[in-house]
Design a protein around this motif. Structure first.
Motif, mmCIF file in Angstrom:
data_model
loop_
_atom_site.group_PDB
_atom_site.id
_atom_site.type_symbol
_atom_site.label_atom_id
_atom_site.label_comp_id
_atom_site.label_asym_id
_atom_site.label_seq_id
_atom_site.Cartn_x
_atom_site.Cartn_y
_atom_site.Cartn_z
ATOM 1 N N ASP A 5 0.852 -1.093 0.020
ATOM 2 C CA ASP A 5 0.088 0.045 -0.067
ATOM 3 C C ASP A 5 0.925 1.332 0.096
ATOM 4 O O ASP A 5 1.335 1.595 1.172
ATOM 5 C CB ASP A 5 -0.907 -0.147 1.147
ATOM 6 C CG ASP A 5 -1.694 -1.183 1.366
ATOM 7 O OD1 ASP A 5 -2.333 -1.663 0.248
ATOM 8 O OD2 ASP A 5 -2.051 -1.721 2.353
ATOM 9 N N LYS A 11 2.082 6.190 5.438
ATOM 10 C CA LYS A 11 3.199 5.384 5.586
ATOM 11 C C LYS A 11 3.036 4.189 4.585
ATOM 12 O O LYS A 11 1.936 3.530 4.543
ATOM 13 C CB LYS A 11 3.398 5.437 7.053
ATOM 14 C CG LYS A 11 3.485 6.346 7.895
ATOM 15 C CD LYS A 11 3.713 6.033 9.025
ATOM 16 C CE LYS A 11 3.655 7.326 10.101
ATOM 17 N NZ LYS A 11 3.860 7.335 11.561
ATOM 18 N N SER A 13 2.862 0.292 3.873
ATOM 19 C CA SER A 13 2.318 -0.966 4.392
ATOM 20 C C SER A 13 2.262 -2.035 3.408
ATOM 21 O O SER A 13 2.399 -1.767 2.379
ATOM 22 C CB SER A 13 1.104 -0.476 5.003
ATOM 23 O OG SER A 13 0.055 -0.421 4.176
ATOM 24 N N THR A 15 -0.129 -5.613 2.942
ATOM 25 C CA THR A 15 -1.366 -6.266 3.226
ATOM 26 C C THR A 15 -1.422 -7.791 2.747
ATOM 27 O O THR A 15 -1.080 -7.661 1.340
ATOM 28 C CB THR A 15 -2.734 -5.640 3.073
ATOM 29 O OG1 THR A 15 -2.673 -4.304 3.808
ATOM 30 C CG2 THR A 15 -3.691 -6.411 3.755
ATOM 31 N N THR A 27 -1.596 -7.060 8.037
ATOM 32 C CA THR A 27 -0.990 -6.086 7.650
ATOM 33 C C THR A 27 0.103 -5.525 8.459
ATOM 34 O O THR A 27 0.107 -5.640 9.622
ATOM 35 C CB THR A 27 -1.916 -4.934 7.536
ATOM 36 O OG1 THR A 27 -3.310 -5.133 6.741
ATOM 37 C CG2 THR A 27 -1.507 -3.545 7.059
ATOM 38 N N PHE A 28 1.052 -5.065 7.801
ATOM 39 C CA PHE A 28 2.511 -4.694 8.191
ATOM 40 C C PHE A 28 2.261 -3.160 8.060
ATOM 41 O O PHE A 28 2.407 -2.806 6.768
ATOM 42 C CB PHE A 28 3.634 -5.321 7.592
ATOM 43 C CG PHE A 28 3.926 -6.824 7.974
ATOM 44 C CD1 PHE A 28 4.951 -7.036 8.804
ATOM 45 C CD2 PHE A 28 3.227 -7.849 7.532
ATOM 46 C CE1 PHE A 28 4.991 -8.411 9.265
ATOM 47 C CE2 PHE A 28 3.487 -9.099 7.635
ATOM 48 C CZ PHE A 28 4.577 -9.333 8.536
ATOM 49 N N CYS A 29 2.494 -2.440 9.149
ATOM 50 C CA CYS A 29 2.244 -1.041 8.932
ATOM 51 C C CYS A 29 3.033 -0.034 10.044
ATOM 52 O O CYS A 29 3.442 -0.661 11.123
ATOM 53 C CB CYS A 29 0.831 -0.684 8.914
ATOM 54 S SG CYS A 29 -0.112 -1.087 10.423
ATOM 55 N N ASP A 30 2.606 1.046 9.879
ATOM 56 C CA ASP A 30 3.456 2.079 10.830
ATOM 57 C C ASP A 30 4.794 1.975 11.413
ATOM 58 O O ASP A 30 5.069 1.641 12.535
ATOM 59 C CB ASP A 30 2.529 2.078 12.298
ATOM 60 C CG ASP A 30 1.076 2.548 11.775
ATOM 61 O OD1 ASP A 30 0.835 3.264 10.683
ATOM 62 O OD2 ASP A 30 0.173 2.177 12.610
ATOM 63 N N ARG A 31 5.544 1.715 10.376
ATOM 64 C CA ARG A 31 7.175 1.406 10.429
ATOM 65 C C ARG A 31 7.746 2.807 11.132
ATOM 66 O O ARG A 31 7.439 3.806 10.677
ATOM 67 C CB ARG A 31 7.532 1.050 9.148
ATOM 68 C CG ARG A 31 9.179 0.483 9.392
ATOM 69 C CD ARG A 31 9.638 0.440 7.778
ATOM 70 N NE ARG A 31 9.625 1.661 7.126
ATOM 71 C CZ ARG A 31 9.627 1.602 5.810
ATOM 72 N NH1 ARG A 31 9.278 0.576 5.252
ATOM 73 N NH2 ARG A 31 9.180 2.954 5.359
ATOM 74 N N HIS A 41 7.567 -2.032 14.084
ATOM 75 C CA HIS A 41 6.443 -1.539 13.169
ATOM 76 C C HIS A 41 5.401 -2.464 14.013
ATOM 77 O O HIS A 41 5.444 -3.117 14.747
ATOM 78 C CB HIS A 41 6.677 -2.409 11.742
ATOM 79 C CG HIS A 41 7.207 -3.674 11.664
ATOM 80 N ND1 HIS A 41 5.966 -4.793 11.641
ATOM 81 C CD2 HIS A 41 8.233 -4.466 11.697
ATOM 82 C CE1 HIS A 41 6.740 -5.907 11.596
ATOM 83 N NE2 HIS A 41 7.946 -5.790 11.798
ATOM 84 N N ARG A 53 -4.114 -6.014 16.915
ATOM 85 C CA ARG A 53 -2.844 -5.423 16.713
ATOM 86 C C ARG A 53 -1.871 -5.413 17.729
ATOM 87 O O ARG A 53 -1.933 -5.045 18.942
ATOM 88 C CB ARG A 53 -3.365 -3.889 16.195
ATOM 89 C CG ARG A 53 -2.333 -2.993 16.038
ATOM 90 C CD ARG A 53 -2.802 -1.495 15.558
ATOM 91 N NE ARG A 53 -1.782 -0.585 15.599
ATOM 92 C CZ ARG A 53 -1.152 0.053 14.536
ATOM 93 N NH1 ARG A 53 -1.875 -0.368 13.219
ATOM 94 N NH2 ARG A 53 -0.610 0.725 14.462
ATOM 95 N N PHE A 145 9.122 -3.292 2.585
ATOM 96 C CA PHE A 145 8.471 -2.822 3.908
ATOM 97 C C PHE A 145 9.571 -2.463 4.707
ATOM 98 O O PHE A 145 9.589 -1.412 5.483
ATOM 99 C CB PHE A 145 7.533 -3.608 4.291
ATOM 100 C CG PHE A 145 6.934 -3.053 5.566
ATOM 101 C CD1 PHE A 145 5.792 -1.685 5.748
ATOM 102 C CD2 PHE A 145 7.282 -3.501 6.881
ATOM 103 C CE1 PHE A 145 5.538 -1.246 6.677
ATOM 104 C CE2 PHE A 145 6.517 -3.079 8.119
ATOM 105 C CZ PHE A 145 5.644 -1.905 7.993
#
Length: 151
Positions: A5, A11, A13, A15, A27-31, A41, A53, A145
């Motif tokens: 994404d 940021k 991410s 999915t 989902t891998f996000c907010d690194r 992350h 989460r 990512f």
């Protein structure tokens, strides 16, 4: 099926959607990073009736990383016996992989933060991907990512 994404306003991410049920995802996000040897992350799990989460999963650059584990699975696209697994040093994220006939890999993603704390919790979902191309794409997306140049 994975999707990086890359909205320029958001940021980065990644999915991972289950090909059998797209409402199941990881989902891998907010690194973010605190040190040169690690990337921090968040990981989110979603399924009907479930949202979980962990905000601070740590990927150490000197350790056996998730990308290498996923790349090995992709290389073995013809299959393997039993289950393979990987986990972070803190064991707050664990991934187990099983090969099924027809060329599919089931990845069970488990979150178990604060294992030592009273009231700890755990949650898991399983995503199904094609053993070859989809698993290769997932490894590539996770590598991008976690890469330092994307920070």
């Amino acid at each position: 099926m994975t999707s990086p994404d890359d909205d320029p306003d958001d940021k980065p991410s990644v999915t991972i959607h289950c090909q059998n049920n797209v409402s199941v995802s990881v989902t891998f996000c907010d690194r973010f990073s605190f040190a040169a040897d690690s990337v921090h992350h968040a990981v989110e799990l979603r399924a009907p009736g479930l949202t979980a989460r962990v905000d601070e999963v740590v990927a150490w650059i000197w350790d056996s990383d998730l990308t290498a584990f996923l790349e090995e699975l992709a290389t073995d696209y013809e299959g393997w016996d039993g289950e393979r697994s990987w986990h972070t040093n803190d064991r707050d994220l664990t991934v187990s992989a099983a090969f099924r006939s027809g060329g599919y890999v089931g990845l069970t993603w488990a979150l178990r933060p604060w294992k030592q704390a009273a009231g700890g919790w755990g949650a898991s979902v399983t995503t199904w991907l094609e053993a070859g191309e989809q698993t290769t794409s997932l490894a590539s997306d996770v590598r991008a990512f976690l890469a330092e140049e994307n920070q």
